[in-house]
Design a protein around this motif. Structure first.
Motif, PDB file in Angstrom:
ATOM      1  N   THR A  44     -10.122 -32.192  57.140  1.00  0.00           N
ATOM      2  CA  THR A  44     -10.206 -32.991  58.366  1.00  0.00           C
ATOM      3  C   THR A  44      -9.815 -34.439  58.088  1.00  0.00           C
ATOM      4  N   VAL A  45      -9.047 -35.022  59.003  1.00  0.00           N
ATOM      5  CA  VAL A  45      -8.648 -36.427  58.901  1.00  0.00           C
ATOM      6  C   VAL A  45      -9.089 -37.150  60.173  1.00  0.00           C
ATOM      7  N   VAL A  46      -9.851 -38.220  59.995  1.00  0.00           N
ATOM      8  CA  VAL A  46     -10.258 -39.087  61.105  1.00  0.00           C
ATOM      9  C   VAL A  46      -9.513 -40.404  60.940  1.00  0.00           C
ATOM     10  N   GLN A  47      -8.592 -40.685  61.837  1.00  0.00           N
ATOM     11  CA  GLN A  47      -7.811 -41.913  61.726  1.00  0.00           C
ATOM     12  C   GLN A  47      -8.591 -43.144  62.179  1.00  0.00           C
ATOM     13  N   GLY A  48      -9.597 -42.940  62.987  1.00  0.00           N
ATOM     14  CA  GLY A  48     -10.429 -44.044  63.449  1.00  0.00           C
ATOM     15  C   GLY A  48     -11.690 -44.183  62.613  1.00  0.00           C
ATOM     16  N   ASP A  49     -12.767 -44.653  63.253  1.00  0.00           N
ATOM     17  CA  ASP A  49     -14.051 -44.863  62.591  1.00  0.00           C
ATOM     18  C   ASP A  49     -14.998 -43.703  62.863  1.00  0.00           C
ATOM     19  N   VAL A  50     -15.969 -43.553  61.979  1.00  0.00           N
ATOM     20  CA  VAL A  50     -17.118 -42.678  62.219  1.00  0.00           C
ATOM     21  C   VAL A  50     -18.311 -43.595  62.447  1.00  0.00           C
ATOM     22  N   ILE A  51     -18.973 -43.457  63.607  1.00  0.00           N
ATOM     23  CA  ILE A  51     -19.985 -44.422  64.018  1.00  0.00           C
ATOM     24  C   ILE A  51     -21.298 -43.715  64.359  1.00  0.00           C
ATOM     25  N   PHE A  52     -22.386 -44.191  63.753  1.00  0.00           N
ATOM     26  CA  PHE A  52     -23.726 -43.779  64.148  1.00  0.00           C
ATOM     27  C   PHE A  52     -24.349 -44.946  64.906  1.00  0.00           C
ATOM     28  N   LYS A  53     -24.418 -44.810  66.226  1.00  0.00           N
ATOM     29  CA  LYS A  53     -24.876 -45.917  67.054  1.00  0.00           C
ATOM     30  C   LYS A  53     -26.391 -46.096  66.968  1.00  0.00           C
ATOM     31  N   LYS A  54     -26.830 -47.287  67.307  1.00  0.00           N
ATOM     32  CA  LYS A  54     -28.252 -47.614  67.269  1.00  0.00           C
ATOM     33  C   LYS A  54     -29.011 -46.745  68.261  1.00  0.00           C
ATOM     34  N   PRO A  55     -30.082 -46.088  67.805  1.00  0.00           N
ATOM     35  CA  PRO A  55     -30.814 -45.196  68.710  1.00  0.00           C
ATOM     36  C   PRO A  55     -31.809 -45.967  69.574  1.00  0.00           C
ATOM     37  N   GLY A  56     -32.141 -45.374  70.710  1.00  0.00           N
ATOM     38  CA  GLY A  56     -33.252 -45.890  71.496  1.00  0.00           C
ATOM     39  C   GLY A  56     -34.554 -45.405  70.886  1.00  0.00           C
ATOM     40  N   LYS A  57     -35.653 -45.936  71.352  1.00  0.00           N
ATOM     41  CA  LYS A  57     -36.949 -45.535  70.833  1.00  0.00           C
ATOM     42  C   LYS A  57     -37.523 -44.396  71.660  1.00  0.00           C
TER      43      LYS A  57
END
Length: 221
Positions: free
Chosen positions: A158-171
């Motif tokens: 697999t190739v991801v040309q962009g970013d891999v992002i884990f966004k800030k979670p809510g509580k």
């Protein structure tokens, strides 16, 4: 935007668009037309080519060698067989699961549901979940992959040309107050590549078969 706000806005927008039945002119020229339902599922047979598929309460099944424009659901999953082409797909409560040689000219997104494909997916737009895992095998992804509370697995070559992002979670509300202790994970196989950055806005369990991927990690928490 907080998770709760994002989910509410996504649900409202999806429901509004689906209820309106307003779609692009290009979709109206598809041989089999559009599908627009409030209640009920949709089955697209092999060799059938639809415009926009819009459901509020129902699932979509697409047979091999079929196609559609936008596939948009509120409560329902999208099950796709081999050699299927679409412009984009989104669902609020449901999964998107595709077979081999899946081609997407736009984006894939869910709020509560996983996104997974088998070999040789080609996706031009972003891939996004809030509460759902993302799994790709031997896929080519031109833009970003992001999640809030899901795991991400990039297998094969697999190739991801962009970013891999884990966004800030809510509580999340617990017995002792507001908390969210569930830590998502990122697995990247030896032959998989992320050409952009791995952006972490929260703690994430990292499993890299190739240690060089560690240089891509940017912590923002």
């Amino acid at each position: 935007m907080k998770f709760s706000q994002f989910a509410a806005v996504t649900t409202f927008v999806a429901a509004t668009v689906m209820a309106s039945g307003v779609f692009s002119n290009a979709a109206a020229n598809a041989p089999y037309g559009n599908i627009d339902k409030v209640m009920g599922s949709a089955v697209i047979g092999s060799g059938e080519h639809y415009g926009n598929v819009s459901l509020v309460n129902g699932s979509v099944q697409m047979a091999s060698n079929s196609s559609a424009k936008t596939v948009s659901l509120v409560n329902g999953s999208i099950a796709i067989r081999d050699d299927v082409t679409i412009d984009s797909a989104e669902t609020v409560n449901g999964a998107i699961e595709a077979g081999r040689n899946f081609t997407v000219s736009g984006s894939l997104s869910t709020v509560n549901g996983e996104i997974s494909t088998k070999d040789n997916a080609r996706i031009t737009g972003d891939v996004m979940t809030v509460n759902g895992d993302i799994t790709f095998n031997n896929a080519q992804l031109a833009q970003n992959i992001s999640t809030v509370n899901g795991d991400i697995q990039l297998a094969g070559n697999t190739v991801v040309q962009g970013d891999v992002i884990f966004k800030k979670p809510g509580k999340k509300k617990s017995f002792f107050g507001w908390s969210n202790n569930n830590k998502p994970s990122l697995h990247i196989a030896a032959d998989a590549v992320v050409e952009g950055q791995i952006i972490l806005e929260q703690p994430v369990d990292l499993n890299f078969a190739d240690p060089a991927m560690q240089a891509k990690v940017v912590e923002r928490f």
